[in-house]
Design a protein around this motif. Sequence first.
Motif, PDB file in Angstrom:
ATOM      1  N   LYS A 203       0.811  -1.214   0.000  1.00  0.00           N
ATOM      2  CA  LYS A 203       0.000   0.000   0.000  1.00  0.00           C
ATOM      3  C   LYS A 203       0.858   1.285   0.000  1.00  0.00           C
ATOM      4  CE  LYS A 203      -1.902   1.271   4.569  1.00  0.00           C
ATOM      5  NZ  LYS A 203      -0.806   1.215   5.470  1.00  0.00           N
ATOM      6  N   GLU A 204       2.079   1.196   0.532  1.00  0.00           N
ATOM      7  CA  GLU A 204       2.971   2.373   0.544  1.00  0.00           C
ATOM      8  C   GLU A 204       3.244   2.842  -0.891  1.00  0.00           C
ATOM      9  OE1 GLU A 204       3.534  -0.422   2.313  1.00  0.00           O
ATOM     10  OE2 GLU A 204       3.046   0.457   4.269  1.00  0.00           O
ATOM     11  N   TYR A 205       3.333   1.883  -1.771  1.00  0.00           N
ATOM     12  CA  TYR A 205       3.580   2.171  -3.183  1.00  0.00           C
ATOM     13  C   TYR A 205       2.397   2.976  -3.760  1.00  0.00           C
ATOM     14  CZ  TYR A 205       5.240   0.910  -7.918  1.00  0.00           C
ATOM     15  OH  TYR A 205       5.697   0.928  -9.209  1.00  0.00           O
ATOM     16  N   LEU A 206       1.192   2.542  -3.405  1.00  0.00           N
ATOM     17  CA  LEU A 206      -0.006   3.239  -3.892  1.00  0.00           C
ATOM     18  C   LEU A 206      -0.124   4.630  -3.272  1.00  0.00           C
ATOM     19  CD1 LEU A 206      -0.870   0.168  -4.542  1.00  0.00           C
ATOM     20  CD2 LEU A 206      -3.172   1.073  -4.484  1.00  0.00           C
ATOM     21  N   GLU A 207       0.282   4.754  -2.007  1.00  0.00           N
ATOM     22  CA  GLU A 207       0.212   6.064  -1.337  1.00  0.00           C
ATOM     23  C   GLU A 207       1.093   7.066  -2.077  1.00  0.00           C
ATOM     24  OE1 GLU A 207      -0.745   4.437   3.173  1.00  0.00           O
ATOM     25  OE2 GLU A 207       1.332   4.911   2.631  1.00  0.00           O
ATOM     26  N   GLU A 208       2.256   6.607  -2.475  1.00  0.00           N
ATOM     27  CA  GLU A 208       3.188   7.471  -3.207  1.00  0.00           C
ATOM     28  C   GLU A 208       2.583   7.882  -4.555  1.00  0.00           C
ATOM     29  OE1 GLU A 208       7.127   5.719  -3.176  1.00  0.00           O
ATOM     30  OE2 GLU A 208       7.566   6.871  -5.005  1.00  0.00           O
ATOM     31  N   VAL A 209       2.001   6.903  -5.241  1.00  0.00           N
ATOM     32  CA  VAL A 209       1.384   7.166  -6.552  1.00  0.00           C
ATOM     33  C   VAL A 209       0.259   8.194  -6.395  1.00  0.00           C
ATOM     34  CG1 VAL A 209      -0.141   6.107  -8.296  1.00  0.00           C
ATOM     35  CG2 VAL A 209       1.993   4.998  -7.670  1.00  0.00           C
ATOM     36  N   ARG A 210      -0.549   8.038  -5.375  1.00  0.00           N
ATOM     37  CA  ARG A 210      -1.652   8.968  -5.090  1.00  0.00           C
ATOM     38  C   ARG A 210      -1.133  10.399  -4.883  1.00  0.00           C
ATOM     39  NH1 ARG A 210      -6.147   7.669  -6.595  1.00  0.00           N
ATOM     40  NH2 ARG A 210      -7.510   6.359  -5.367  1.00  0.00           N
ATOM     41  N   ARG A 211      -0.094  10.486  -4.021  1.00  0.00           N
ATOM     42  CA  ARG A 211       0.477  11.805  -3.693  1.00  0.00           C
ATOM     43  C   ARG A 211       0.983  12.497  -4.957  1.00  0.00           C
ATOM     44  NH1 ARG A 211       2.755   9.516   0.676  1.00  0.00           N
ATOM     45  NH2 ARG A 211       4.763   9.195  -0.348  1.00  0.00           N
ATOM     46  N   GLU A 212       1.651  11.719  -5.797  1.00  0.00           N
ATOM     47  CA  GLU A 212       2.317  12.331  -6.950  1.00  0.00           C
ATOM     48  C   GLU A 212       1.413  12.481  -8.171  1.00  0.00           C
ATOM     49  OE1 GLU A 212       5.947  10.228  -7.558  1.00  0.00           O
ATOM     50  OE2 GLU A 212       6.693  10.780  -5.566  1.00  0.00           O
ATOM     51  N   ASN A 213       0.268  11.796  -8.171  1.00  0.00           N
ATOM     52  CA  ASN A 213      -0.628  11.826  -9.345  1.00  0.00           C
ATOM     53  C   ASN A 213      -2.081  11.994  -8.907  1.00  0.00           C
ATOM     54  OD1 ASN A 213       1.440  10.665 -11.515  1.00  0.00           O
ATOM     55  ND2 ASN A 213       1.595   9.444  -9.659  1.00  0.00           N
ATOM     56  N   PRO A 214      -2.397  13.137  -8.291  1.00  0.00           N
ATOM     57  CA  PRO A 214      -3.742  13.280  -7.699  1.00  0.00           C
ATOM     58  C   PRO A 214      -4.888  13.158  -8.705  1.00  0.00           C
ATOM     59  CG  PRO A 214      -2.544  15.368  -7.663  1.00  0.00           C
ATOM     60  CD  PRO A 214      -1.573  14.331  -8.106  1.00  0.00           C
ATOM     61  N   GLU A 215      -4.616  13.414  -9.973  1.00  0.00           N
ATOM     62  CA  GLU A 215      -5.694  13.368 -10.982  1.00  0.00           C
ATOM     63  C   GLU A 215      -5.933  11.945 -11.519  1.00  0.00           C
ATOM     64  OE1 GLU A 215      -7.339  16.227 -12.031  1.00  0.00           O
ATOM     65  OE2 GLU A 215      -6.162  17.159 -10.414  1.00  0.00           O
ATOM     66  N   ALA A 216      -4.927  11.106 -11.378  1.00  0.00           N
ATOM     67  CA  ALA A 216      -5.020   9.761 -11.995  1.00  0.00           C
ATOM     68  C   ALA A 216      -5.932   8.850 -11.177  1.00  0.00           C
ATOM     69  CB  ALA A 216      -3.629   9.151 -12.080  1.00  0.00           C
ATOM     70  N   LYS A 217      -6.488   7.857 -11.843  1.00  0.00           N
ATOM     71  CA  LYS A 217      -7.327   6.865 -11.157  1.00  0.00           C
ATOM     72  C   LYS A 217      -6.535   5.561 -10.999  1.00  0.00           C
ATOM     73  CE  LYS A 217     -11.071   9.240 -10.568  1.00  0.00           C
ATOM     74  NZ  LYS A 217     -12.186   9.412 -11.463  1.00  0.00           N
ATOM     75  N   ILE A 218      -6.850   4.841  -9.918  1.00  0.00           N
ATOM     76  CA  ILE A 218      -6.182   3.547  -9.677  1.00  0.00           C
ATOM     77  C   ILE A 218      -7.204   2.416  -9.846  1.00  0.00           C
ATOM     78  CG2 ILE A 218      -5.001   2.098  -7.967  1.00  0.00           C
ATOM     79  CD1 ILE A 218      -3.866   4.657  -6.712  1.00  0.00           C
ATOM     80  N   ILE A 219      -6.851   1.455 -10.695  1.00  0.00           N
ATOM     81  CA  ILE A 219      -7.712   0.268 -10.878  1.00  0.00           C
ATOM     82  C   ILE A 219      -6.922  -0.940 -10.372  1.00  0.00           C
ATOM     83  CG2 ILE A 219      -9.198  -1.025 -12.459  1.00  0.00           C
ATOM     84  CD1 ILE A 219      -8.666   1.072 -14.613  1.00  0.00           C
ATOM     85  N   ALA A 220      -7.539  -1.734  -9.501  1.00  0.00           N
ATOM     86  CA  ALA A 220      -6.831  -2.903  -8.949  1.00  0.00           C
ATOM     87  C   ALA A 220      -7.606  -4.187  -9.212  1.00  0.00           C
ATOM     88  CB  ALA A 220      -6.622  -2.725  -7.450  1.00  0.00           C
ATOM     89  N   HIS A 221      -6.853  -5.261  -9.384  1.00  0.00           N
ATOM     90  CA  HIS A 221      -7.463  -6.587  -9.532  1.00  0.00           C
ATOM     91  C   HIS A 221      -7.803  -7.114  -8.137  1.00  0.00           C
ATOM     92  CE1 HIS A 221      -7.923 -10.820 -10.622  1.00  0.00           C
ATOM     93  NE2 HIS A 221      -8.129 -10.383 -11.866  1.00  0.00           N
TER      94      HIS A 221
END
Length: 329
Positions: A203-221
């Motif tokens: 989840k730390e990886y996703l937290e970083e992605v969120r912080r750096e890409n606030p406009e992007a959406k995350i889709i997970a399996h």
Amino acid sequence: MASFCSWLALEQNHVYILGMESGILNAELVKRINELKRKKNAIVLVHNYQRPEIYDVADFIGDSLGLCQQARKTNASIIVFCGVNFMAESAAILNPGKKVIAPCLDAGCAMADMVEARDLFEFKKKHPDADVVTYVNSSAEVKALSDVCCTSSNAVDVVRSRKSRKIIFVPDKNLAAYVQKQVPEKEIIAWQGYCPVHHYVNKEYLEEVRRENPEAKIIAHPESKPEVLEMADYIASTSGMIDVALRDAAEEFFVLTECGMTERLHKEIPEKKFKGLCNLCFDMKKNTLPAILKCLEDESPIVTVDAEVAKRALKAFDEMFRVSIAPKD
Ligand code: 13P
Ligand code: SF4
């Protein structure tokens, strides 16, 4: 055959160079495969994670449910299955009149290997009042011991449809946790298997992605860990990811699943950006164009399932199709 394809898998660069030297470029391989398909009345079914050059010989590219549907209804004489073993086995179970061949019989699934039929047989004795819902990422023998199969796209509907309150869910503990959250009225006893490709994204990886890409959406399996799924905007099967990305107005998506899925999304929706939060499933990459051509030429190796096992596994599949919504073609 197994050694031939292991060699192909391990020596991809070498095969590529050999191909170049003898003038057999991908375009030529695609042409020859397509000619043979026509001549032999064969179809090629391809999972979304396969190498992108394989998409060019596919009659259908999809997730496990879509592939099962296609295998079940095809009129072709030969099904060439490009995925991993449990998928090819499922095709043989679903359409026993057809010859199912797979370029690499040693393309396994680490999660499917985490449950043995004999262990499930013993486990069931401890919970005689529970129904067994088995994720298709499992062997035919395990399916044969189950009340119903499910895929990532219909697991919630399948579990909800069971009369029994108690459910043994096999083998994916992460998918089980996801389903439990959606269907709180059931008591799910989860087998402790998991997919290493999905499980080891933190989840730390996703937290970083969120912080750096606030406009992007995350889709997970849904094979991802619960704390990771909590952070996702969408949870979807591999084909479900394409639908989500088409529907959502966002221009950029981070995709938590096997790395090949970003190629598939790029092909389907070239105007949007897709980035993988991903690991590779090496078994999914074992199939290659040269191996598909050889497989079609030889009509081998043939995927076989013991007749009695297949009969029982088919009952579990039929039960799934009774509740499952048919996917788009
Ligand atoms: P899908 O059915 O969503 O394609 O999943 C299959 C799989 O093996 C995911 O790791
Ligand atoms: Fe199995 Fe995971 Fe590979 Fe899917 S990605 S085939 S679940 S090992």
